[in-house]
Design a protein around this motif. Structure first.
Motif, mmCIF file in Angstrom:
data_model
loop_
_atom_site.group_PDB
_atom_site.id
_atom_site.type_symbol
_atom_site.label_atom_id
_atom_site.label_comp_id
_atom_site.label_asym_id
_atom_site.label_seq_id
_atom_site.Cartn_x
_atom_site.Cartn_y
_atom_site.Cartn_z
ATOM 1 N N LEU A 23 23.696 21.377 71.168
ATOM 2 C CA LEU A 23 24.155 21.645 69.806
ATOM 3 C C LEU A 23 25.273 20.678 69.425
ATOM 4 N N PRO A 24 25.503 20.491 68.129
ATOM 5 C CA PRO A 24 26.639 19.653 67.731
ATOM 6 C C PRO A 24 27.949 20.262 68.220
ATOM 7 N N TRP A 25 28.917 19.428 68.501
ATOM 8 C CA TRP A 25 30.265 19.786 68.974
ATOM 9 C C TRP A 25 30.270 20.396 70.376
ATOM 10 N N ALA A 45 20.838 31.486 64.068
ATOM 11 C CA ALA A 45 21.802 31.112 63.027
ATOM 12 C C ALA A 45 21.449 29.805 62.324
ATOM 13 N N CYS A 46 20.645 28.973 62.961
ATOM 14 C CA CYS A 46 20.397 27.633 62.407
ATOM 15 C C CYS A 46 19.523 27.707 61.159
ATOM 16 N N GLU A 47 20.101 27.318 60.053
ATOM 17 C CA GLU A 47 19.367 27.399 58.773
ATOM 18 C C GLU A 47 18.228 26.386 58.690
ATOM 19 N N GLU A 48 18.286 25.367 59.528
ATOM 20 C CA GLU A 48 17.228 24.349 59.523
ATOM 21 C C GLU A 48 16.143 24.637 60.556
ATOM 22 N N ASN A 49 16.354 25.659 61.362
ATOM 23 C CA ASN A 49 15.386 26.032 62.417
ATOM 24 C C ASN A 49 15.037 24.862 63.334
ATOM 25 N N ILE A 50 16.058 24.131 63.726
ATOM 26 C CA ILE A 50 15.794 22.982 64.605
ATOM 27 C C ILE A 50 16.224 23.248 66.046
ATOM 28 N N ILE A 51 16.820 24.425 66.285
ATOM 29 C CA ILE A 51 17.230 24.744 67.663
ATOM 30 C C ILE A 51 16.119 25.563 68.321
ATOM 31 N N ILE A 52 15.723 25.104 69.491
ATOM 32 C CA ILE A 52 14.678 25.808 70.237
ATOM 33 C C ILE A 52 15.202 26.208 71.612
ATOM 34 N N GLU A 60 18.321 23.839 72.695
ATOM 35 C CA GLU A 60 18.419 22.406 72.448
ATOM 36 C C GLU A 60 17.885 22.093 71.052
ATOM 37 N N VAL A 61 18.347 20.985 70.513
ATOM 38 C CA VAL A 61 17.932 20.582 69.174
ATOM 39 C C VAL A 61 16.666 19.743 69.275
ATOM 40 N N ASN A 62 15.696 20.073 68.411
ATOM 41 C CA ASN A 62 14.450 19.306 68.352
ATOM 42 C C ASN A 62 14.348 18.689 66.956
ATOM 43 N N THR A 69 22.279 19.614 59.427
ATOM 44 C CA THR A 69 23.126 19.451 58.245
ATOM 45 C C THR A 69 24.607 19.596 58.600
ATOM 46 N N PHE A 70 24.888 19.820 59.863
ATOM 47 C CA PHE A 70 26.259 20.019 60.349
ATOM 48 C C PHE A 70 26.922 21.203 59.662
ATOM 49 N N CYS A 71 26.116 22.242 59.411
ATOM 50 C CA CYS A 71 26.619 23.438 58.718
ATOM 51 C C CYS A 71 27.548 24.270 59.600
ATOM 52 N N GLN A 72 27.518 24.034 60.906
ATOM 53 C CA GLN A 72 28.388 24.692 61.886
ATOM 54 C C GLN A 72 27.997 26.137 62.194
ATOM 55 N N GLN A 73 26.911 26.624 61.645
ATOM 56 C CA GLN A 73 26.562 28.037 61.840
ATOM 57 C C GLN A 73 26.242 28.358 63.294
HETATM 58 S S1 SF4 Z 1 25.047 22.640 62.657
HETATM 59 FE FE1 SF4 Z 1 23.712 23.922 61.375
HETATM 60 S S2 SF4 Z 1 21.845 22.674 61.047
HETATM 61 FE FE2 SF4 Z 1 22.970 21.763 62.774
HETATM 62 S S3 SF4 Z 1 22.069 22.693 64.636
HETATM 63 FE FE3 SF4 Z 1 23.872 23.930 64.072
HETATM 64 S S4 SF4 Z 1 23.094 25.579 62.770
HETATM 65 FE FE4 SF4 Z 1 21.485 23.982 62.866
#
Ligand code: SF4
Ligand code: SF4
Ligand code: SF4
Length: 167
Positions: A23-25, A45-52, A60-62, A69-73
């Protein structure tokens, strides 16, 4: 009886396969895998549904599913101390474009450039060739927006050998 040949093969496979993009950070890989409970809250929590849920059950991010989007959720949803300060750079990923990019076959395509908000991808005219993409690594945020849109799946983002820059 333990099959040592097979076990060594499996170990070699683990060493040579690319490290997943977490994940980011996120903190260093060893600290992350030691502390992540695999609860899956970041995935929900990922609004883009990219974490699997990746190999071993860790998230991990796919990027073939979309962009970050770096939304931080994901960070907000996680109850474990697994992240650097959100004031720092989210991650530093190595980006590469493979030879399968269709511009190498003299086919015009600039889809990746159109998807890149930070304008990190430029197309350069070369003598006798259609324009070919070049990436400014300094401008690339590692959002991954260019990955899924590429018709040849030629763009890859991978964990940097330099590690994450949390300046
Ligand atoms: S920062 Fe937001 S878009 Fe990026 S992986 Fe996390 S929840 Fe998903
Ligand atoms: S929310 Fe945190 S502890 Fe739960 S799976 Fe995601 S990273 Fe691991
Ligand atoms: S990953 Fe980098 S090159 Fe690709 S769209 Fe995002 S900023 Fe642009």
């Amino acid at each position: 009886m333990v099959d040592l040949g097979r076990r060594n093969f499996m170990r070699a496979k683990q060493v040579t396969s690319a490290a997943p993009v977490r994940l980011p950070w996120v903190v260093e890989e060893a600290v992350f895998t030691a502390g992540c409970s695999q609860c899956g809250d970041c995935i929900s929590a990922c609004e883009e549904n990219i974490i699997i849920k990746g190999d071993g059950g860790f998230p991990e991010v796919n990027f073939s599913l979309g962009e970050c989007t770096f939304c931080q959720q994901c960070v907000v949803a996680c109850e474990e101390p697994l992240f650097h300060s959100l004031e720092t750079t989210p991650w530093q990923l190595e980006i590469s474009i493979a030879a399968s990019c269709i511009t190498t076959k003299q086919v015009h395509c600039q889809i990746c450039q159109d998807s890149c908000e930070p304008e990190a991808i430029t197309f350069t005219y070369r003598h006798g060739s259609v324009p070919q993409p070049e990436i400014s690594k300094a401008d690339c945020t590692g959002c991954g927006a260019c990955v899924a849109v590429c018709p040849e799946s030629a763009i890859k983002l991978s964990t940097s050998s330099l590690g994450v820059n949390h300046e």
